[in-house]
Design an enzyme around this catalytic site. Sequence first.
Site, short mmCIF file in Angstrom:
data_model
loop_
_atom_site.label_atom_id
_atom_site.label_comp_id
_atom_site.label_asym_id
_atom_site.label_seq_id
_atom_site.Cartn_x
_atom_site.Cartn_y
_atom_site.Cartn_z
CE LYS A 12 -3.76 -2.34 2.55
NZ LYS A 12 -4.62 -2.26 3.75
CE1 TYR A 52 -9.28 -3.52 0.80
CE2 TYR A 52 -8.80 -1.44 -0.30
CZ TYR A 52 -8.38 -2.53 0.44
OH TYR A 52 -7.07 -2.64 0.82
CG PHE A 60 -13.39 2.37 7.20
CD1 PHE A 60 -12.84 1.57 6.21
CD2 PHE A 60 -14.09 1.76 8.23
CE1 PHE A 60 -12.97 0.19 6.24
CE2 PHE A 60 -14.23 0.36 8.27
CZ PHE A 60 -13.66 -0.42 7.26
NE ARG A 88 -5.40 -12.51 5.45
CZ ARG A 88 -6.18 -11.43 5.45
NH1 ARG A 88 -6.19 -10.60 4.41
NH2 ARG A 88 -6.93 -11.15 6.48
CG ASN A 115 -3.52 -2.65 7.32
OD1 ASN A 115 -3.39 -2.25 6.17
ND2 ASN A 115 -4.58 -3.34 7.71
CG HIS A 118 -5.00 -6.72 -0.26
ND1 HIS A 118 -6.21 -6.88 0.40
CD2 HIS A 118 -4.98 -7.63 -1.26
CE1 HIS A 118 -6.88 -7.86 -0.21
NE2 HIS A 118 -6.17 -8.32 -1.22
CD GLU A 129 -8.07 -10.10 -3.43
OE1 GLU A 129 -6.90 -10.43 -3.10
OE2 GLU A 129 -8.94 -9.76 -2.61
P1 IDP Z 1 -7.50 -7.25 5.59
O1 IDP Z 1 -6.73 -6.17 4.85
O2 IDP Z 1 -6.74 -7.74 6.79
O3 IDP Z 1 -7.97 -8.36 4.70
P2 IDP Z 1 -10.24 -6.20 5.57
O4 IDP Z 1 -11.24 -6.38 6.66
O5 IDP Z 1 -10.47 -6.90 4.27
O6 IDP Z 1 -8.81 -6.54 6.21
O7 IDP Z 1 -10.13 -4.64 5.32
C1 IDP Z 1 -9.42 -4.14 4.23
C2 IDP Z 1 -8.65 -2.89 4.65
O8 IDP Z 1 -9.56 -1.87 5.01
C3 IDP Z 1 -7.76 -3.06 5.86
O9 IDP Z 1 -6.50 -3.65 5.56
C4 IDP Z 1 -7.60 -1.64 6.32
O10 IDP Z 1 -6.66 -0.95 5.52
C5 IDP Z 1 -8.98 -1.06 6.01
N1 IDP Z 1 -9.85 -1.10 7.19
C6 IDP Z 1 -10.45 -2.19 7.73
N2 IDP Z 1 -11.15 -1.87 8.83
C7 IDP Z 1 -10.99 -0.54 8.99
C8 IDP Z 1 -11.49 0.41 9.96
O11 IDP Z 1 -12.21 0.08 10.91
N3 IDP Z 1 -11.11 1.71 9.81
C9 IDP Z 1 -10.31 2.12 8.77
N4 IDP Z 1 -9.83 1.27 7.84
C10 IDP Z 1 -10.15 -0.03 7.95
MG MG Z 2 -9.41 -8.43 3.21
#
Ligand code: IDP
Ligand code: MG
Length: 155
Positions: A12, A52, A60, A88, A115, A118, A129
């Site tokens: 990212k 997404y 968000f 993962r 974070n 992805h 994907e």
């Molecule tokens: P993942 O990336 O671990 O698969 P997902 O639930 O698929 O997690 O969410 C995708 C991305 O959306 C996350 O990596 C993060 O960047 C963002 N995200 C998820 N939950 C939140 C939130 O509560 N606030 C802001 N961003 C979030």
């Molecule tokens: Mg995800």
Amino acid sequence: MPDTQKTLVLLKPDALQRDLLGDIVSRFERKGLKIVAMKFIRLNDEMLDEHYAHLSDKSFFASLKQFMMQTPVVGMILEGYDAIAEVRKIVGSTNPREADAGTIRADFSMNVPSNLIHASDSDEAAVGEIKRFFDEDEMFQYEKITDRFIFGEGV
Ligand code: IDP
Ligand code: MG
């Protein structure tokens, strides 16, 4: 015999901004995962709506998409035994403060929206994907001299 799988990773914009691309790629290399595709991708609204889609009703969602469009991302396809789950595991939980020490997210980040990375979370996600971000001719099959040390007989 373990399942040889391909999975999709996106580094990212925060990984690029913080000069962590090399450190992150290195973790996958050291595990023995084979990089079978790699490129910069300039994400757009449409790609992110698809990617997404499961988060489209979240408050968000708009800021997440905006964040992902700040700079190009690095897209990679990684191949190896049980690659989807293994990647993962190396990436760690969505919340870097809950992720296990030793994972990319725990070691290098602190906040959910930034974070760093992805990774596909299931067989279906990986297939979809990979197709979303890569053309067939951008994927490469090749042998490395280390293959037999890393993959051996496949136990
Ligand atoms: P993942 O990336 O671990 O698969 P997902 O639930 O698929 O997690 O969410 C995708 C991305 O959306 C996350 O990596 C993060 O960047 C963002 N995200 C998820 N939950 C939140 C939130 O509560 N606030 C802001 N961003 C979030
Ligand atoms: Mg995800």
